[in-house]
Each structure stands twice: as structure tokens, then as C-alpha cells.
Design a protein around this motif. Structure first.
Motif, PDB file in Angstrom:
ATOM      1  N   GLY A  21       0.796  -1.216   0.000  1.00  0.00           N
ATOM      2  CA  GLY A  21       0.000   0.000   0.000  1.00  0.00           C
ATOM      3  C   GLY A  21       0.828   1.265   0.000  1.00  0.00           C
ATOM      4  O   GLY A  21       0.406   2.299   0.538  1.00  0.00           O
ATOM      5  N   THR A  49      -3.908   0.929  -7.578  1.00  0.00           N
ATOM      6  CA  THR A  49      -3.930   1.437  -6.201  1.00  0.00           C
ATOM      7  C   THR A  49      -3.834   2.957  -6.117  1.00  0.00           C
ATOM      8  O   THR A  49      -4.052   3.528  -5.051  1.00  0.00           O
ATOM      9  N   GLN A 187      -2.673  -7.954  -1.117  1.00  0.00           N
ATOM     10  CA  GLN A 187      -2.727  -6.516  -1.343  1.00  0.00           C
ATOM     11  C   GLN A 187      -3.339  -5.803  -0.150  1.00  0.00           C
ATOM     12  O   GLN A 187      -4.401  -6.182   0.340  1.00  0.00           O
ATOM     13  N   PRO A 189      -4.637  -2.008   1.368  1.00  0.00           N
ATOM     14  CA  PRO A 189      -5.071  -0.714   0.839  1.00  0.00           C
ATOM     15  C   PRO A 189      -4.127   0.402   1.268  1.00  0.00           C
ATOM     16  O   PRO A 189      -3.460   0.320   2.303  1.00  0.00           O
ATOM     17  N   ARG A 190      -4.078   1.449   0.470  1.00  0.00           N
ATOM     18  CA  ARG A 190      -3.361   2.642   0.885  1.00  0.00           C
ATOM     19  C   ARG A 190      -4.134   3.327   1.997  1.00  0.00           C
ATOM     20  O   ARG A 190      -5.345   3.175   2.112  1.00  0.00           O
TER      21      ARG A 190
END
Length: 362
Positions: A21, A49, A187, A189-190
């Protein structure tokens, strides 16, 4: 979901950054680490992203872009190789002085000067002793596999934000270019603007409860204020030294001698141990995973049971000084290294052990 891939160490850094992220990568091409940015460009994470990937006009520009992103509370990073990291030293000391979290990857090559494009470990002093000015420290992780290249990206960001401090992943041209199977994490999240506002109240941006924007700086005009700030930094570094030491031991419990090595040298020395034990020499290996904080106490404990230690590095001898300090000259400590881009073989390490330590016991 977690994914298994065959990839280079440099590619693993890029993949791991996206999956962690990361908000922004700012870099400049230099062998043997150019694949980090090339992989990021090929994967186009800005489409998935929103991660920013930018080739700066120089290494100096890239580290200052990192400064700006870090000041906003973002997860930002750069990567380079030895001469490029030399150009980043002013920015790194600014980041440390402003207590800004970031990750810098150095895929070391031979020097000094422009040197070669082959692997080396001669940036140890620059990294753990402070290549810039002032009393500051970089938390430093030394991967010994492509898997660790990937794993250490997320770990580095965790440490960087925990201590508000730059973190260096100190790799080399062997680990950066070699290919291995890598298990990639899922993955993540940011961070949202709301998360940053809630958790990084030190960052420049500020909207919550009409908070005024912070000013990020490393400038103090009063000596007394700078001294008080430096005391604060030293207290933080002591906390890092108490809580973040990481190391690996291989066949040390019955060893008469211990090889101390990190990164690709540690990979080579695992075979050296096998060769030595086939010859009846009881040898173990101690691998510092954190070069700062250095595992001083753990190495001293081993010094009490062995006859000597051999520091194996792709340098003229840098980490060996920390090994000697750790054991307080209680046992013989010798150095063996190839440098300038040359890589030692397992057999050469065993020969050095016999000549420098075992021969002296007879």
C-alpha cells in the motif's frame, strides 16, 4: 490472496511495495537496481492502487521528493545503488532530523567513486555509522534472500512509522539480481486521508477539528533547543536498540568457531559451514539481520563459548569493527573479504578460517 512467483530481488522490492500500500516511489536508474523502477513502471500501480511512480531528474531530487511525501504522512520510498545513495546523504540527514518515516533501498555495488556495477558490501560504514552529518541513525535491515527483499519492505515501513525514522534496506547486487521463488503478501489498501489525519498528527496536512498545519523542519537556531532535540533522538535510538534487534544463528550451539556474515555473504557462508564440518571443523554462522541495531549482546554471548570469529564481507573490512566491539576483544576476531565487485567462494572462506584462526591455535 498470497501469490507465489519466480522473480529477481529487485522485482520483489517493487511487487512488495505495491502490495504494502505504498503511496509513492521516487527514483532514478542506476545499475544494479534499475529493475525496481522498471518493474513498477511495467506494473502501472497508479491504475490499480493510485500509487505514484516517478523517475526524478536525479537522486538528489528523488530523496527530496521522499521528504515531501513523508512530511505529509504518506508511505513513500526510493531505491538506488552506492553512488546514488551517496548523493542522497544530505536528504537522509534532513529526514532523520525532521523525524520523518520513509524507506530507502540500497543495492550495493563496488566502489569507491563510480566503481563497478558488480556486487559489494562496502556501504556498511556509510549506512550504519551515518553517511550524512549530525548524530543520527538509520534503522538498517540486511536481506539474504529474494523472499526477504519482499518481506522487509512492509517490515521497514512498520519500523519507519513506529519510530518516525528513515529505514534502509541494505542489499547488494547478488540479492538484487538473483532469482528465487517468492511468496507475495496480499494486497493492502493505501491509507486514507482520514487515517493519516487521525494517526499521524505530526504530518503537515491537517484538517481535523480545524487543526493548523504543522511545519516540518530540521532547523534549530538555538543550541540549547538543538541539544534537547538530540537528546530526544538518542532516547529513541536506545529504544530501537532495546526492541528491534534481529539475527539468525546457524549451527552455533556446538561451534568452536563462528563466521559472522550478512546478506549474500551469509548465503555463501552456509555452504562454507558444510565444507568445514566435513573436514571436522565445528563452525557455525551468526547472521545480523539488523545492522542497526547491531546484535551486540547476542554476539557477546556466543563469544563466551568459541575460540574465535571470522567476519566475512564483500569489503575491505567494515562490519568486523562492530564484531570486535561486540565481543570486547575477548576472543580473536579476523576479517576475510573480497571487494571491488569480486565475490568470495565458500572454499575461500574455509581457507581463510583455517589460516587466520585455526592455524593460530595450533
Amino acid at each position: 490472496m498470497r501469490e507465489l512467483k519466480l522473480m529477481k530481488g529487485n522485482e520483489a522490492i517493487a511487487e512488495a511495495a505495491i502490495r504494502a500500500g505504498v503511496d509513492g516511489y521516487f527514483g532514478y536508474p542506476i545499475t544494479p537496481q534499475s529493475e525496481v523502477m522498471e518493474t513498477l513502471m511495467a506494473l502501472r500501480p497508479w491504475d490499480s492502487t493510485g500509487m505514484v511512480v516517478l523517475q526524478a531528474e536525479s537522486e538528489t531530487a528523488s530523496i527530496n521528493m521522499v521528504y515531501g511525501g513523508a512530511g505529509c504522512g504518506k508511505r513513500v520510498m526510493t531505491s538506488s545503488s552506492s553512488p546514488g545513495v551517496s548523493l542522497m546523504q544530505e536528504g537522509l540527514t534532513y529526514l532523520a532530523g525532521a523525524e520523518l518515516p520513509c524507506v530507502v533501498v540500497n543495492v550495493v555495488r563496488g566502489g569507491p567513486g563510480l566503481g563497478t556495477i558488480q556486487p559489494a558490501q562496502s556501504d556498511y560504514f556509510q549506512t550504519v555509522k551515518g553517511g550524512g552529518h549530525g548524530d543520527y541513525k538509520l534503522i538498517t535491515l540486511a536481506p539474504a534472500s529474494v523472499q526477504e527483499m519482499a518481506d522487509f519492505v512492509e517490515l521497514s515501513f512498520d519500523l519507519a512509522f513506529k519510530y518516525r525514522n528513515p529505514v534502509m534496506i541494505l542489499s547488494d547486487g547478488v540479492i538484487g539480481q538473483m532469482m528465487e521463488k517468492v511468496e507475495l503478501s496480499e494486497q493492502k489498501p493505501r491509507w486514507t486521508a482520514e487515517y493519516i489525519e487521525e494517526n499521524h498528527t505530526w504530518a503537515t496536512t491537517g484538517k481535523k477539528a480545524n487543526r493548523e498545519k504543522n511545519i516540518i523542519t530540521s532547523v534549530q537556531l538555538e543550541a540549547s533547543v538543538q541539544e534537547a532535540f538530540n537528546h530526544k533522538l538518542q532516547a529513541k535510538y536506545r529504544s530501537v536498540e532495546e526492541n528491534e534487534v534481529r539475527y539468525e544463528e546457524v549451527m552455533c550451539d556446538d561451534a568452536d568457531y563462528i563466521i559472522v556474515a550478512y546478506g549474500s555473504s551469509a548465503r555463501i557462508c552456509q555452504k562454507s559451514i558444510e565444507i568445514a564440518r566435513e573436514k571436522g571443523i565445528k563452525v557455525g554462522m551468526f547472521r545480523p539481520i539488523t545492522l542497526y541495531p547491531f546484535p551486540t549482546e547476542q554476539l557477546m554471548k556466543r563469544a563466551k563459548q568459541v575460540k574465535g570469529m571470522l567476519s566475512v564481507e564483500m569489503s575491505a573490512g567494515q562490519m568486523v569493527e562492530d564484531v570486535k566491539l561486540a565481543v570486547e576483544c575477548s576472543i580473536p576476531v579476523e576479517h576475510f573479504g573480497r571487494f571491488g565487485g569480486s565475490v568470495h567462494s565458500p572454499g575461500e572462506v574455509v581457507e581463510a578460517l583455517e589460516q587466520k584462526l585455526i592455524g593460530g591455535d595450533k
